[in-house]
Scaffold this active site. Structure first.
Site, PDB file in Angstrom:
ATOM      1  N   ASP A 262      73.380   2.278  10.622  1.00 54.85           N
ATOM      2  CA  ASP A 262      72.183   2.532  10.382  1.00 54.85           C
ATOM      3  C   ASP A 262      71.983   3.566   9.246  1.00 54.85           C
ATOM      4  OD1 ASP A 262      70.577   0.822  12.213  1.00 54.85           O
ATOM      5  OD2 ASP A 262      70.866   2.401  13.922  1.00 54.85           O
ATOM      6  N   GLU A 263      73.040   3.913   8.766  1.00 56.28           N
ATOM      7  CA  GLU A 263      73.309   4.969   7.849  1.00 56.28           C
ATOM      8  C   GLU A 263      72.360   6.192   7.756  1.00 56.28           C
ATOM      9  OE1 GLU A 263      72.139   2.660   4.188  1.00 56.28           O
ATOM     10  OE2 GLU A 263      73.189   0.903   4.781  1.00 56.28           O
TER      11      GLU A 263
ATOM     12  N   ARG B 279      80.554   0.592  11.902  1.00 61.06           N
ATOM     13  CA  ARG B 279      81.314  -0.450  11.677  1.00 61.06           C
ATOM     14  C   ARG B 279      82.269   0.097  10.579  1.00 61.06           C
ATOM     15  NH1 ARG B 279      79.944  -1.757   6.663  1.00 61.06           N
ATOM     16  NH2 ARG B 279      77.607  -1.422   5.645  1.00 61.06           N
TER      17      ARG B 279
ATOM     18  N   ASP C 288      79.971   4.611  -4.193  1.00 63.70           N
ATOM     19  CA  ASP C 288      80.253   3.657  -3.353  1.00 63.70           C
ATOM     20  C   ASP C 288      81.895   3.459  -3.236  1.00 63.70           C
ATOM     21  OD1 ASP C 288      80.447   1.046  -1.786  1.00 63.70           O
ATOM     22  OD2 ASP C 288      78.380   0.937  -2.287  1.00 63.70           O
TER      23      ASP C 288
ATOM     24  N   GLU D   9      81.233  -6.420  -1.209  1.00 63.82           N
ATOM     25  CA  GLU D   9      82.081  -5.425  -1.090  1.00 63.82           C
ATOM     26  C   GLU D   9      83.497  -5.886  -1.022  1.00 63.82           C
ATOM     27  OE1 GLU D   9      82.550  -2.354  -1.187  1.00 63.82           O
ATOM     28  OE2 GLU D   9      80.701  -1.259  -0.828  1.00 63.82           O
TER      29      GLU D   9
END
Length: 288
Positions: free
Chosen positions: A118-119, A98, A195, A17
């Site tokens: 944990d999305e 995060r 993204d 990323e």
């Protein structure tokens, strides 16, 4: 005509990323391996640093050194020594969050977002760091904030709700506060999730698609202009690099791929490059 997309750095990142071109090289992170990378495409030279926690991004700082977004907040990062020094944690009340993605603008402000690790929970927020002072953007919280990108004149912010598959266009006021968000781009079902994003020299927005096998370029009005197909599913973000900022480098991820998918995508997690047909904008150093 199909665009050739080449694997140029076989790193096999779990979650590559945050690519950016700064100080003559490509910088990026592997969030899940807690590692910062520097890669010089001209020589093939590479170096990596271990971070003390999950690291979502690094950005150059005016006057030297870098700033990094870790799970527990902003840190100074010194590539010479490899040391990380805590600066500020904007979310002590969300220990499951995060920091995830960031950009700088022409004024040296840092726009960065957080996410639920944990999305799932709607705890991700967008922040602005001005001269070391952090303020909440006021935008609604989502599970995963992503791809903050800022126009060349620093008057427009593009903010991504990854799970909602929406990119918002938001006016930036002179005092760093934000105006009313407008839905700018919606990613259709089956095309993956938006993204990281970045703006090119013509004001167009490049959006990487996690699970979407490619990258898209949208014009300033939000209309799709072109799609670049990749040989891997999870494309996370591109950066314009090289001496003329006319080469697109893309990070990718192995995260979420089972054994069969990994066998079918042996290049997953590598850094790729392609000719975007347009130059990018130089990365501004953060003023902290």
């Amino acid at each position: 005509m199909a665009i050739m997309v080449d694997s140029v750095f076989p790193i096999g990142a779990i979650l590559g990323e945050g690519p950016l071109w700064s100080r003559g090289a490509l910088w990026f992170v592997d969030i899940k391996r807690q590692r910062v990378h520097r890669f010089d495409p001209a020589t093939g030279a590479a170096k990596a640093w271990d971070a003390p926690d999950q690291v979502g991004w690094v950005l150059p700082v005016r006057g030297g050194g870098m700033i990094a977004g870790l799970k527990n907040g902003l840190h100074r990062f010194d590539p010479a020594s490899g040391a990380f020094a805590p600066l500020a944690d904007p979310e002590p009340h969300y220990p499951g969050n995060r920091l995830n993605d960031a950009t700088t603008d022409r004024h040296g402000r840092i726009w960065f977002g957080s996410m639920d690790d944990d999305e799932s929970d709607l705890t991700g927020a967008l922040y602005c760091c001005v001269g070391g002072m952090i303020t909440h953007s006021g935008l609604p919280e989502v599970a995963i904030t992503n791809g903050p990108a800022v126009s060349a004149d620093a008057r427009v912010l593009y903010h991504t709700d990854t799970l909602g598959r929406v990119i918002w266009r938001v006016p930036i006021h002179d005092d760093s506060s934000l105006g009313t968000p407008e839905r700018h781009i919606a990613i259709e079902d089956g095309a993956g999730h938006p993204d990281g994003s970045v703006i090119d020299a013509e004001g167009c927005l490049w959006v990487s698609l996690f699970g979407g096998w490619g990258v898209r370029r949208y014009d300033p009005a939000g209309a799709l202009m072109r799609t670049i197909d990749f040989p891997v599913a999870n494309v996370t973000k591109i950066a314009f690099g090289g001496p003329d900022l006319d080469i697109a480098y893309a990070t990718t991820a192995r995260k979420g791929l089972d054994a069969a998918a990994l066998a079918a995508q042996p290049l997953a997690g590598n850094v790729f490059a392609f000719d975007p047909g347009v130059a990018g904008l130089a990365v501004h150093e953060a003023k902290i």
